[in-house]
Enzyme design. Structure first.
Site, PDB file in Angstrom:
ATOM      1  N   ALA A   1      30.200  40.416  34.808  1.00  0.00           N
ATOM      2  CA  ALA A   1      29.786  39.075  35.235  1.00  0.00           C
ATOM      3  C   ALA A   1      30.887  38.060  34.962  1.00  0.00           C
ATOM      4  O   ALA A   1      30.837  36.740  34.967  1.00  0.00           O
ATOM      5  CB  ALA A   1      28.657  38.497  34.452  1.00  0.00           C
ATOM      6  N   ALA A   2      32.257  38.373  34.694  1.00  0.00           N
ATOM      7  CA  ALA A   2      33.210  37.634  34.165  1.00  0.00           C
ATOM      8  C   ALA A   2      33.667  36.728  35.834  1.00  0.00           C
ATOM      9  O   ALA A   2      33.783  35.547  35.521  1.00  0.00           O
ATOM     10  CB  ALA A   2      34.553  38.464  34.201  1.00  0.00           C
ATOM     11  N   GLY A   3      33.640  37.385  36.866  1.00  0.00           N
ATOM     12  CA  GLY A   3      33.743  36.461  37.985  1.00  0.00           C
ATOM     13  C   GLY A   3      32.747  35.510  38.217  1.00  0.00           C
ATOM     14  O   GLY A   3      33.115  34.569  38.716  1.00  0.00           O
ATOM     15  N   ASP A   4      31.457  35.924  37.859  1.00  0.00           N
ATOM     16  CA  ASP A   4      30.403  35.014  38.037  1.00  0.00           C
ATOM     17  C   ASP A   4      30.321  33.838  37.250  1.00  0.00           C
ATOM     18  O   ASP A   4      30.270  32.702  37.561  1.00  0.00           O
ATOM     19  CB  ASP A   4      29.331  35.742  37.990  1.00  0.00           C
TER      20      ASP A   4
END
Length: 309
Positions: free
Chosen positions: A250-253
């Protein structure tokens, strides 16, 4: 400045196994730690935007199983409007199996379930909420026809449209012409334009190629190297923040949700990317998807500490 954000996208239940290292093919790794959390790229981005200070409406589909009600309640807990999270009968809520190993590296497999039931008709049902938003945020974990319908609707009204090409799937130039901010990582950028993002020169070439296809602004996230933002006003890197990563889920999110809020606060794309880098950096120091996403207070405190002379 208004910060109304409509997020149209997926929502999942995440089943997580944290282990010392990822298994090889055919191998079993014991002594893992198990957690059940909530994820899905759409839900993650809505959650991140809400915690960063945005006024968020989430448009999604869940199943009529026990997980569906849990997903809705969890999204309500972050302050998002869930009026347009629709429950589809006879189908399972989206589910992700996630294995996390050394340095936060992961394997992820997703059963889309109700996410593939999110159709253009749902976009029409949520039309008033999309029309009232200042920015529409999209990803690719729901049918492309749904993404296209939402982007066309928002673009026709002059709204900003952010599209995160995750997971990477074929995308037409016609759709890109509706996109104000096209957010991709190195793999997604290479998929979309055919240029391997493996050097500074190729980062710039890929951004230029994607802008030539129709996207007004291109943001390429580069993990530990930060992010690169290119638009009509120029191109530049937004530096990352050095942290000890334990889970990149979820880093990109998190980046996308915080980036949307930063833009609506009036920040230039590079400054908004720097803000989003801080949010993403905090997220990788924690295990899980939405439970790893920082609040606005945490982001501000982190940035003040890191930018103090």
């Amino acid at each position: 400045m208004s910060q109304r954000i409509a997020v149209v996208g997926s929502s999942n239940v995440d089943l997580i196994m944290k282990m010392d290292r990822l298994p090889k093919v055919g191998e079993s790794v014991s002594d893992a730690e198990f957690r059940q959390t909530f994820g899905g790229k759409g839900a993650n981005q809505a959650y991140a935007a809400a915690l960063a200070g945005g006024e968020v409406t989430f448009v999604s589909c869940v199943g009529d199983d026990s997980y569906g009600a849990q997903v809705i309640e969890n999204m309500r807990g972050c302050g998002a409007n869930v009026e347009h999270v629709y429950t589809e009968p006879g189908v399972a809520t989206g589910t992700a199996l996630i294995m996390i190993g050394e340095a936060g590296r992961n394997y992820i497999s997703v059963a889309p379930g109700a996410n593939y039931k999110l159709l253009p008709a749902h976009v029409a049902r949520a039309g008033a909420a999309i029309d009232a938003a200042d920015m529409l945020v999209l990803q690719y974990e729901v049918p492309v026809a749904t993404v296209t319908a939402a982007a066309e609707r928002a673009s026709a009204l002059g709204k900003s449209v952010m599209l995160n090409l995750a997971p990477p799937r074929p995308i037409t130039d016609a759709l890109l012409r509706h996109v104000t901010y096209f957010v991709v990582n190195e793999t997604e950028a290479a998929f979309a334009c055919g240029i391997e993002v493996n050097s500074d020169a190729n980062v710039r070439r890929a951004a230029d190629a994607l802008r030539a296809k129709g996207a007004a602004n291109v943001i390429i996230t580069l993990g530990e190297q930060g992010a690169f933002a290119a638009g009509a006003d120029g191109a530049a890197y937004a530096p990352s923040f050095k942290v000890e990563a334990i889970d990149s889920t979820a880093a990109g999110d998190t980046f996308c949700g915080a980036f949307a809020v930063g833009l609506l606060e009036g920040r230039a794309p590079m400054d908004a990317a720097r803000f989003a880098n801080a949010a993403a950096a905090l997220s990788v120091t924690r295990i899980g998807a939405q439970i790893s996403i920082p609040t606005r207070a945490e982001i501000d405190t982190f940035m003040r500490a890191r930018e103090r002379p």
